[in-house]
Design a protein around this motif. Structure first.
Motif, PDB file in Angstrom:
ATOM      1  N   GLU A 173      35.534  37.742  43.704  1.00 48.54           N
ATOM      2  CA  GLU A 173      34.656  36.903  43.435  1.00 48.54           C
ATOM      3  C   GLU A 173      34.498  36.074  45.008  1.00 48.54           C
ATOM      4  O   GLU A 173      33.237  35.331  45.247  1.00 48.54           O
ATOM      5  N   GLY A 197      34.124  42.699  35.437  1.00 45.11           N
ATOM      6  CA  GLY A 197      32.829  41.710  35.932  1.00 45.11           C
ATOM      7  C   GLY A 197      32.752  42.035  37.463  1.00 45.11           C
ATOM      8  O   GLY A 197      31.896  41.563  37.998  1.00 45.11           O
ATOM      9  N   GLU A 200      29.637  43.807  38.101  1.00 48.66           N
ATOM     10  CA  GLU A 200      28.228  42.987  37.399  1.00 48.66           C
ATOM     11  C   GLU A 200      28.012  42.110  38.767  1.00 48.66           C
ATOM     12  O   GLU A 200      26.789  41.993  38.953  1.00 48.66           O
ATOM     13  N   LEU A 201      29.028  41.388  38.989  1.00 56.66           N
ATOM     14  CA  LEU A 201      28.779  40.200  39.987  1.00 56.66           C
ATOM     15  C   LEU A 201      28.241  40.886  41.303  1.00 56.66           C
ATOM     16  O   LEU A 201      27.423  40.192  41.841  1.00 56.66           O
ATOM     17  N   ALA A 232      30.915  48.742  33.404  1.00 58.01           N
ATOM     18  CA  ALA A 232      29.981  47.568  33.913  1.00 58.01           C
ATOM     19  C   ALA A 232      28.781  47.545  32.895  1.00 58.01           C
ATOM     20  O   ALA A 232      27.927  48.416  32.526  1.00 58.01           O
TER      21      ALA A 232
ATOM     22  N   LEU B  16      34.824  36.243  31.368  1.00 57.49           N
ATOM     23  CA  LEU B  16      34.861  37.882  31.292  1.00 57.49           C
ATOM     24  C   LEU B  16      33.777  38.364  30.503  1.00 57.49           C
ATOM     25  O   LEU B  16      33.205  37.893  29.689  1.00 57.49           O
ATOM     26  N   PRO B  17      33.120  39.586  30.755  1.00 56.64           N
ATOM     27  CA  PRO B  17      32.075  40.032  30.169  1.00 56.64           C
ATOM     28  C   PRO B  17      32.371  40.496  28.530  1.00 56.64           C
ATOM     29  O   PRO B  17      31.414  40.275  27.801  1.00 56.64           O
TER      30      PRO B  17
END
Lengths: 262, 257
Positions: A173, A197, A200-201, A232, B16-17
């Motif tokens: 992150e 995640g 995706e980020l 993802a 979280l997804p």
């Protein structure tokens, strides 16, 4: 079925009496996962702050490991910026004159150091891949271990030279945001737990064209690292870029110069 | 397929997804999961575990058409923990509990933990112990939680032949001789969520009998596909694959039914 190239592989952790035997086993496991190409770096055993003799030994091992596997593997030259002259000489030996396609920088010296500038300039001239390990550990980095902020400094000094943020900085992150404004920096997905995640980020902040799949196998599992992309919530087209197309694009000038067809 | 290691509710440090239960149901169903043993992320840091367990049971009942088995949590250093245990069994009809010793601040030689093992065994519960939830290198700097030291477990299990215990997120901490010793100590199983290394299951089976491994994903904190692909990465005879994917989990729960 997407074409998968794995940026980040080592032969440490694979059993075998010879390097060729290790490669045979490694590729057999890669086959189960649909991985077309693996990019090897560093030897057996490896070292965190190698002398020139040691990094030359490790690079010779990578070249030997490739002997029967040029159709499935490429290699990176491991160098140590504590020895800039010897590192430049190794780039000539292994990349300009040899079979390897880029450099691997690990934890010997933080990459924001000006000592890296001649190395980066030469790699830029050769269009050699620049792959820098980075982590931002809550538990504290090693003395010579680069953070994403270190790579951001280096990349800002060389805006025309592509380079890869290994492990996305671990604490992804933060790592992703540290390099967001630097279009010459790509982030790599390898070598941290398959926390959901991350991809995706990275796609959201950088675009899929700046994200590259890697595993850090054999210490890591192909499975856990491929899952970051496979699972993802992004488009199929974005996954194809991350699995292989971005790395193919980055390597294409070097492969063309060596007469290698991807 | 039975997934022995999922969580509902919210991971404390980021969204979280799949932290929305219907999304997790969809992900698990798509992977062929027919039963998922669910703890709650709330149990890590919430003081009121009774409330967290009640919400978990309710969430499991409302989603997935029977997909989820709730595994409530009990903290043996908390006051009145035996009442929390009683509610897990008598109110929520849970078949197992999930413990987080590092987040709850005790070690495995703590007398409270030992008493909890005995109480859970008396109630015929499967006890899951999570050795860690996250790589210490990526934890929030204000909440740094070292992994659980599993060293006392082997003797505790050996002294309690009726105890059934499953170690979650432990392969990585446990390896080699320590893993073999623990596996031989009694009725104990290990999930594959944090198993790493190429062909990791194959390698682990050289030190661990195949009837001791269980499919656990640590979803939604981990991407569920990671555990699924581990079954593909190792070359496994079909009976061994079936045992890991389903039968060992069933066996670990059988005595608790």
């Amino acid at each position: 079925m997407p074409t998968i190239w794995d940026l980040h592989c080592h032969l440490s952790g694979v059993e075998g009496r010879t390097l060729d035997e290790r490669m045979g086993k490694f590729v057999a496991i890669a086959d189960r996962m649909g991985i077309a190409r693996v990019i090897l770096s560093m030897g057996v055993p490896w070292s965190q702050n190698p002398t020139p003799d040691d990094f030359r030994r490790q690079n010779d091992q990578v070249v030997e490991a490739l002997t029967h596997w040029h159709h499935r593997a490429f290699g990176l030259a491991y160098i140590n910026p504590h020895y800039p002259e010897e590192s430049l000489a190794e780039i000539e030996r292994m990349i300009a004159q040899g079979p390897l396609v880029g450099i691997k920088l690990w934890v010997a010296r933080r990459c924001k150091d000006a000592a890296l500038d001649p190395i980066i300039r030469r790699c830029g001239e050769l269009q050699a891949l620049i792959f820098q390990h980075t982590w931002l550990k809550t538990t504290g980095n090693l003395e010579g271990e680069s953070t994403p902020f270190d790579l951001a400094e280096l990349a800002a000094r060389h805006p025309a030279v592509p380079m890869i943020l290994g492990h996305a900085g671990g604490n992804w992150e933060l790592g992703i945001r540290a390099v967001r404004g630097l279009p010459n920096v790509y982030v790599e997905t390898a070598g941290f737990d398959p926390t959901a995640g991350m991809v995706e980020l990275a796609v959201q902040e950088l675009g899929a064209n700046r994200v590259i799949y890697g595993s850090d196998a054999a210490g890591r599992s192909f499975a856990s690292q491929l899952a970051k992309v496979a699972g993802a919530k992004i488009s199929v087209a974005d996954k194809e870029q991350i699995y292989g197309r971005n790395l193919q694009r980055l390597l294409s000038p070097m492969l063309a110069a060596k007469g290698i067809k991807p | 397929m039975i997934d022995v290691n999922v969580h509902l509710s919210r991971w404390p440090f980021r969204r979280l997804p799949d932290d929305d239960t219907p999304a997790l149901v969809q992900r698990l169903r798509a992977a062929g999961v027919t039963q998922a043993w669910a703890g709650t992320f709330d149990a890590l840091l919430h003081r009121n575990l009774s409330d967290a367990n009640a919400r978990l049971a309710d969430e499991c009942a409302r989603h997935g058409d029977g997909l989820f088995l709730p595994f409530g949590s009990v903290n043996p250093t908390a006051p009145d923990w035996r009442e929390d245990l009683r509610r897990c069994v008598e109110v929520h009809h849970m078949r197992g509990i999930r413990l987080y010793p590092n987040y709850h601040g005790y070690k495995l030689d703590d007398p409270g933990f030992v008493a909890l093992l005995d109480a859970a065994t008396e109630r015929n519960l499967l006890v899951q112990v999570a050795l860690k939830m996250e790589d210490e290198r990526t934890q929030h700097p204000l909440v740094s939680v070292p992994a659980v030291d599993p060293a006392p477990l082997a003797d505790l299990i050996a002294a309690r032949p009726k105890l059934r215990l499953m170690v979650l997120n432990g392969l990585g901490i446990l390896r080699g001789e320590a893993l073999t010793k623990l596996a031989r100590s009694g009725q104990v199983w290990f999930d594959i969520a944090m198993l790493e290394g190429v062909a990791g299951i194959e390698k682990t089976l050289s030190v661990l009998p195949s009837n001791r491994l269980a499919f656990g994903s640590h979803a939604p904190f981990f991407i569920h596909e990671a555990a699924v692909l581990k079954l593909q990465e190792s070359e496994l005879p079909q009976p061994v694959r079936d045992a890991i994917a389903r039968e060992n989990a069933q066996a670990s729960l059988a005595a608790a039914s």
